[in-house]
Design an enzyme around this catalytic site. Structure first.
Site, short mmCIF file in Angstrom:
data_model
loop_
_atom_site.label_atom_id
_atom_site.label_comp_id
_atom_site.label_asym_id
_atom_site.label_seq_id
_atom_site.Cartn_x
_atom_site.Cartn_y
_atom_site.Cartn_z
N HIS A 52 34.91 23.24 40.63
CA HIS A 52 35.02 23.74 42.00
C HIS A 52 35.98 22.84 42.76
CE1 HIS A 52 32.39 20.45 43.23
NE2 HIS A 52 31.48 20.85 42.35
P1 TYD Z 1 27.34 21.07 42.34
O1 TYD Z 1 28.17 20.62 43.47
O2 TYD Z 1 27.63 22.39 41.74
O3 TYD Z 1 27.33 19.96 41.18
P2 TYD Z 1 28.51 19.49 40.21
O4 TYD Z 1 29.68 19.16 41.07
O5 TYD Z 1 27.97 18.29 39.53
O6 TYD Z 1 28.78 20.52 39.20
O7 TYD Z 1 25.83 21.02 42.81
C1 TYD Z 1 24.75 21.36 41.96
C2 TYD Z 1 23.57 21.79 42.83
O8 TYD Z 1 23.11 20.70 43.62
C3 TYD Z 1 23.90 22.91 43.79
O9 TYD Z 1 22.80 23.80 43.80
C4 TYD Z 1 24.02 22.26 45.13
C5 TYD Z 1 23.11 21.05 45.01
N1 TYD Z 1 23.60 19.90 45.79
C6 TYD Z 1 22.94 19.51 46.94
O10 TYD Z 1 21.93 20.12 47.34
N2 TYD Z 1 23.40 18.43 47.64
C7 TYD Z 1 24.49 17.73 47.24
O11 TYD Z 1 24.88 16.73 47.91
C8 TYD Z 1 25.20 18.15 46.05
C9 TYD Z 1 26.42 17.43 45.57
C10 TYD Z 1 24.72 19.23 45.36
#
Ligand code: TYD
Length: 136
Positions: A52
């Protein structure tokens, strides 16, 4: 430093017979105020994280333990890194598609973020990200 370009930042490291210590101060060692910290751990073998981009968020990514690979893509150029030392931080500007993979067993990916969590700050579809880059 140019806050629109990714950069490996060498963080301070204090070494003595008891081991090593690294510290990070907002707007001193890194170019933003730290508003949030999160970390990825217990990552299953061959799993990929990220995939992303963020509209405004800036981040520092650190291999606090172990190693992993990061590919950044600003729509024009790709930047590839392997992080495997706790005293290096990768500065990730806004508008960078990121993919993190090849996590070693037991690795910890520590992230310092310039904003609180905001789902509206994400591009989760690559084509939407590219479309906005070439509009502006
Ligand atoms: P995501 O940003 O997709 O993780 P990565 O970058 O590691 O692939 O986030 C995964 C899940 O965690 C998503 O449901 C959102 C949640 N999340 C939070 O609630 N707070 C946060 O600060 C972060 C980074 C993610």
């Amino acid at each position: 430093m140019d806050i629109n370009k990714p950069k490996i930042i060498e963080l301070p490291k204090v070494t003595d017979s008891r081991g090593k210590l690294t510290f990070i101060e907002s707007n001193n060692h890194i170019p933003f105020d730290i508003k949030r910290i999160y970390y990825l751990y217990d990552i299953p073998d061959s799993e990929t994280r990220g995939s992303h981009a963020h509209k405004e968020l800036q981040q520092i990514i650190i291999a606090a333990s172990g190693s992993f690979d990061i590919v950044l893509d600003d729509g024009k150029e790709e930047y590839k890194y392997t992080l495997n030392r706790s005293y290096y931080g990768l500065y990730v500007p806004k508008m960078m598609w990121r993919t993190i993979s090849n996590f070693s067993t037991g690795s910890v990916c520590l992230v310092l973020a310039s904003m609180n969590y905001d789902p509206n700050d994400y591009y989760r579809v690559y084509d939407d990200f590219i479309a906005d880059i070439f509009v502006s």
